[in-house]
Write an enzyme that holds these catalytic residues in place. Structure first.
Site, PDB file in Angstrom:
ATOM      1  N   ASP A  27      20.777  -7.456  -4.508  1.00  0.00           N
ATOM      2  CA  ASP A  27      20.529  -7.648  -5.945  1.00  0.00           C
ATOM      3  C   ASP A  27      21.802  -7.617  -6.776  1.00  0.00           C
ATOM      4  O   ASP A  27      21.764  -7.891  -7.976  1.00  0.00           O
ATOM      5  CB  ASP A  27      19.587  -6.566  -6.471  1.00  0.00           C
ATOM      6  CG  ASP A  27      18.153  -6.778  -6.037  1.00  0.00           C
ATOM      7  OD1 ASP A  27      17.851  -7.854  -5.489  1.00  0.00           O
ATOM      8  OD2 ASP A  27      17.337  -5.863  -6.233  1.00  0.00           O
ATOM      9  N   GLU A  50      11.656 -10.621  -9.388  1.00  0.00           N
ATOM     10  CA  GLU A  50      10.464  -9.840  -9.022  1.00  0.00           C
ATOM     11  C   GLU A  50      10.144  -8.723 -10.005  1.00  0.00           C
ATOM     12  O   GLU A  50       8.993  -8.302 -10.119  1.00  0.00           O
ATOM     13  CB  GLU A  50      10.622  -9.247  -7.621  1.00  0.00           C
ATOM     14  CG  GLU A  50      11.763  -8.259  -7.497  1.00  0.00           C
ATOM     15  CD  GLU A  50      11.827  -7.618  -6.127  1.00  0.00           C
ATOM     16  OE1 GLU A  50      10.766  -7.332  -5.563  1.00  0.00           O
ATOM     17  OE2 GLU A  50      12.952  -7.399  -5.641  1.00  0.00           O
TER      18      GLU A  50
END
EC number: 2.7.1.11
Length: 501
Positions: free
Chosen positions: A226, A325
């Site tokens: 990430d 997400e």
């Protein structure tokens, strides 16, 4: 600034702060000699290494540091610096005495095998170390599983594979058991590869090792797909992830273009940080709307996502939406991609009586399981070598990474103090909005229109914190859970944790 030795220093086992002239601050990393006074030093074997004989200056100077902020004003303080990574004139370990171990923890990420390979190769080929072992299965592998002997032959081609040959897991961090195992096995260099939780665990191990007065170097190599590790420029595997995400976005674009009112929805990784979604959207040029955790959004009403989708369909006949997400949701059990896809279908079929063709793509496990690309392989090689140089030089309790494109040693507490997040008041986010042409709420006139249009309605519940430069697109948490609970979940490519990194 004078020599670091001449500067004022304040430190304990975890924080070493060196103050210099003109607002210079060095956040130094611990050294074995800080708590073990009887250590000996030895000439660095690199002095006899033919690979380095052609280099004019291959040892870093004791005073070499790297500035955290490269952009400063003329009269501003010099600011925070970190110790520059690289080989030192002297080492604190004889190669024959080194017994090193490597462990990988947390979720998968492109480049894990490359880092493992390059740590082993650096220890063997640069320093002549011949005892390196892998810990099988993450932190709990220290006390519940066997070790894996690692040699250049064993790791020769592992960088061409995804995943980690050492296996990984979450949790299992029992400090006493792990340090007991390290001590019993005679390990004196520990290389820990993992994300922020793993680095917190490494910091705890370092503190226990120093409390016991053990001559053991603890080194962290930060990993998160990430890209949410602070201080460092970027995490390894991030470039590979962005590149692979392009395949999913391209597929969504082809699907959307091939049908009347085609909509492609792609969910990418990023529960708390939207870097992959933002960079992948910028890279491809096919994305019309990018939704990330740092930026609020709502679906219905004036200026919402639905209005924007309708506008783009009328103009172009198709559109692509990328959603991270964690964009607009806090419940890990809810798939925001499925939820937003269902809400779009319901809105246009039931309320607008408009036919759309929506395709939803979730490439999560495909992305994190790939082998690293060329860019990340180079990065992982330099990262691993810097880590080995630091451990051999006696530094401990640190993680390594590039700061303003120069590798540095960073104290654990700086890596674990917070998560790196997209700054939606920064130029990069503005460039993303310009690239996608999606609207922004920063305009005073636009904001006034929205307030006027919604003043008699109940305000939506915010799903994420932070300011926004794009439409606030907010909706309620209850709607997401209700819309998703009856959804058929997509077929997962692998079992395990909800959060992919």
């Amino acid at each position: 600034m004078g020599s670091l030795v001449d500067s004022v220093a304040v430190h304990n086992l975890t924080e070493k702060i060196v103050m210099g002239d003109d607002g210079y601050i060095l956040e130094d990393v611990p050294h074995l000699s800080d708590y073990i006074s009887s250590l000996h030093t030895y000439p660095n074997p690199l002095k006899k290494n033919p690979s380095y004989s052609v280099v004019n200056q291959y040892f870093v100077d004791e005073d070499d540091t790297v500035a955290q902020n490269i952009v400063v004003r003329k009269n501003s303080p010099r600011g925070i610096h970190f110790r520059r990574a690289g080989p030192s004139q002297n080492v604190y370990f004889k190669p024959d005495d080194v017994n090193a171990c490597i462990v990988t923890c947390g979720g998968l990420c492109p480049g894990l095998n490359t880092v493992i390979r390059e740590i082993v190769c650096a220890l063997y080929s640069i320093y002549g170390v011949t005892r390196v072992m892998g810990i099988d299965g993450g932190y709990r592998g220290f006390y519940s599983k066997n070790t894996i002997p690692l040699t250049p032959k064993v790791v020769n081609d592992i960088h061409k594979r995804g995943g980690t040959i050492l296996g990984s897991s979450r949790g299992g961090h029992v400090t006493k058991k792990i340090v007991d195992s390290i001590e019993d096995r005679g390990i004196n260099q520990v290389y820990i590869i993992g994300g922020d939780g793993t680095q917190k665990g490494a910091s705890v191990l370092f503190e226990e090792i120093t409390r016991r007065g053990l001559n053991i170097a603890v080194v962290g190599i930060p990993k998160t797909i990430d890209n949410d590790i602070p201080v460092i420029d970027k995490s390894f595997g991030f470039d590979s992830a962005v590149e692979e995400a392009q395949r999913a976005i391209s597929a969504a674009h082809v699907e959307a273009m091939s049908f009347e009112n085609g909509i492609g929805v792609v969910k990418l990784m990023g529960r708390n940080s939207g870097f992959i979604a933002m960079y992948a959207s910028l890279a491809g040029g096919d994305v019309d709307c990018c939704l990330i955790p740092e930026s609020h959004y709502y679906l219905e009403g004036r200026g919402g996502v639905f209005e924007y989708i309708e506008q783009r369909l009328k103009e172009n006949g198709h559109m692509v939406i990328v959603v991270a997400e964690g964009a607009g949701q806090d419940d890990e059990q809810v798939d925001v991609g499925l939820w937003i896809s269902k809400k779009i279908k319901e809105h246009f079929s039931k309320e607008k009586k408009m036919m759309i063709n929506l395709k939803y793509i979730d490439p999560t496990y495909m992305i994190r399981a790939i082998a690293s690309n060329a860019s990340d392989n180079v990065y992982c090689t330099l990262l691993a070598q810097s880590a080995v140089h630091g451990a051999m030089a006696g530094y401990t309790g640190f993680t390594v990474g590039p700061v303003n494109n120069t590798h540095a040693y960073i104290p654990f507490y700086r890596i674990t103090e917070k998560q790196n997040r997209v700054d939606i008041t920064d130029m990069m986010w503005a460039q993303l909005l310009s690239s996608t042409n999606q609207p922004s709420f920063l305009s005073t006139t636009r904001s006034a229109d929205i307030i006027e249009a919604n003043k008699d309605e109940e305000p939506p519940i915010s799903l994420s914190d932070g300011e926004t430069n794009q439409p606030s697109f907010l909706t309620t948490r209850v709607d997401i859970i209700e819309a998703s609970k009856n959804e058929e979940p997509p077929t997962q490519l692998s079992d395990g944790e909800t959060n992919p990194c």
